[in-house]
Design an enzyme around this catalytic site. Sequence first.
Site, mmCIF file in Angstrom:
data_model
loop_
_atom_site.group_PDB
_atom_site.id
_atom_site.type_symbol
_atom_site.label_atom_id
_atom_site.label_comp_id
_atom_site.label_asym_id
_atom_site.label_seq_id
_atom_site.Cartn_x
_atom_site.Cartn_y
_atom_site.Cartn_z
ATOM 1 N N TYR A 31 40.678 37.629 41.173
ATOM 2 C CA TYR A 31 41.814 36.739 41.424
ATOM 3 C C TYR A 31 42.904 36.848 40.367
ATOM 4 C CZ TYR A 31 39.742 33.466 38.014
ATOM 5 O OH TYR A 31 39.235 32.876 36.883
ATOM 6 N N GLY A 32 42.946 37.952 39.648
ATOM 7 C CA GLY A 32 43.996 38.084 38.641
ATOM 8 C C GLY A 32 44.072 39.478 38.058
ATOM 9 N N VAL A 33 45.183 39.727 37.375
ATOM 10 C CA VAL A 33 45.372 41.000 36.668
ATOM 11 C C VAL A 33 45.809 40.701 35.242
ATOM 12 C CG1 VAL A 33 45.962 42.317 38.736
ATOM 13 C CG2 VAL A 33 47.771 41.213 37.438
ATOM 14 N N VAL A 34 45.559 41.648 34.346
ATOM 15 C CA VAL A 34 45.981 41.508 32.951
ATOM 16 C C VAL A 34 46.815 42.727 32.579
ATOM 17 C CG1 VAL A 34 45.258 41.167 30.561
ATOM 18 C CG2 VAL A 34 43.851 40.253 32.413
ATOM 19 N N LEU A 70 45.996 46.450 32.044
ATOM 20 C CA LEU A 70 44.774 46.496 31.233
ATOM 21 C C LEU A 70 43.524 46.329 32.083
ATOM 22 C CD1 LEU A 70 45.893 44.303 28.182
ATOM 23 C CD2 LEU A 70 45.818 46.801 28.311
ATOM 24 N N GLY A 71 43.643 45.570 33.166
ATOM 25 C CA GLY A 71 42.477 45.344 34.018
ATOM 26 C C GLY A 71 42.811 44.401 35.147
ATOM 27 N N GLU A 72 41.958 44.388 36.166
ATOM 28 C CA GLU A 72 42.145 43.440 37.258
ATOM 29 C C GLU A 72 40.805 43.011 37.810
ATOM 30 O OE1 GLU A 72 44.213 45.074 40.694
ATOM 31 O OE2 GLU A 72 44.058 47.048 39.781
ATOM 32 N N GLY A 73 40.779 41.762 38.292
ATOM 33 C CA GLY A 73 39.553 41.197 38.833
ATOM 34 C C GLY A 73 39.807 40.588 40.192
ATOM 35 N N ASP A 123 28.320 33.040 32.063
ATOM 36 C CA ASP A 123 28.647 34.361 32.617
ATOM 37 C C ASP A 123 28.859 35.376 31.494
ATOM 38 O OD1 ASP A 123 29.094 36.231 34.604
ATOM 39 O OD2 ASP A 123 31.190 35.688 34.916
#
Length: 353
Positions: free
Chosen positions: A24-27, A19-22, A137
């Site tokens: 320090y993590g992925v979903v 679904l997405g990644e940033g 944020d």
Amino acid sequence: MPKRIVYNISSDFQLKSLLGEGAYGVVCSATHKPTGEIVAIKKIEPFDKPLFALRTLREIKILKHFKHENIITIFNIQRPDSFENFNEVYIIQELMQTDLHRVISTQMLSDDHIQYFIYQTLRAVKVLHGSNVIHRDLKPSNLLINSNCDLKVCDFGLARIIDESAADNSEPTGQQSGMTEYVATRWYRAPEVMLTSAKYSRAMDVWSCGCILAELFLRRPIFPGRDYRHQLLLIFGIIGTPHSDNDLRCIESPRAREYIKSLPMYPAAPLEKMFPRVNPKGIDLLQRMLVFDPAKRITAKEALEHPYLQTYHDPNDEPEGEPIPPSFFEFDHYKEALTTKDLKKLIWNEIFS
């Protein structure tokens, strides 16, 4: 070729799609096999950097605390097998199909949609602020949307608790140089935050909501600054450059006040010309959000009562929130001294509490 994403999760879940990644993590979406329910699973690897671990700890504590229709719900956090092998955090949460950034960039929105999205955002902010929490944020990509147009605020890694008894709310002394964390997207950052080292108040979230409302109207960011100076010039080009001592009294730093005085003197732009096809009530709300002096900015509660949102406003269905004590984020007061192992222990305890 896309990198392979490995999830070390319970066999009760079948991964579906990314679904997405940033940073320090992925979903990923996943099916909970026993029930058939489709959920989102956020995988975080928080122990590479202390800042990631701190953000993860705040995120877990906040999401466990709040049960609110406009704040993302977590169903569970996978319990690690052992402390020694505890290197990843898996947060199982409700599935949301998209986020407001993607919605804005891919389709035209009716005025009714805009009202509904900003209403839900402010409804979440009201309960956060009533609980003494500042998100810090807020931006379109942190507002998740499902197929029913329900909106939920996520990503509480930069959140802070306001201490009502403190003379001011800023980072504890000495913590602004080493472990500085204020990396929120500049485009949605309130001017007082840019001009004053680390103070924060509820009003900074309201400024971010104003930037989001403007983006809903424009279908692009209203203040897409390339750097610090450009950001302030864009802001003052629309709200006007503050110049009198009365205008500048909210900025405590003499250096910051002098810096503002050195900038070009812009008059306030007429927003009705900038937004010729926008509901005038929406422009009025925007003007009350994008106010330079945070003390004069509308509050989330007042914004919900504004005529622009009268279709959705229901005073009996907009919870205030219960104040959270500053001790909730006690670790923030000594975060400079925390080792990765200390943070790992705090996150472990939070998962098992």
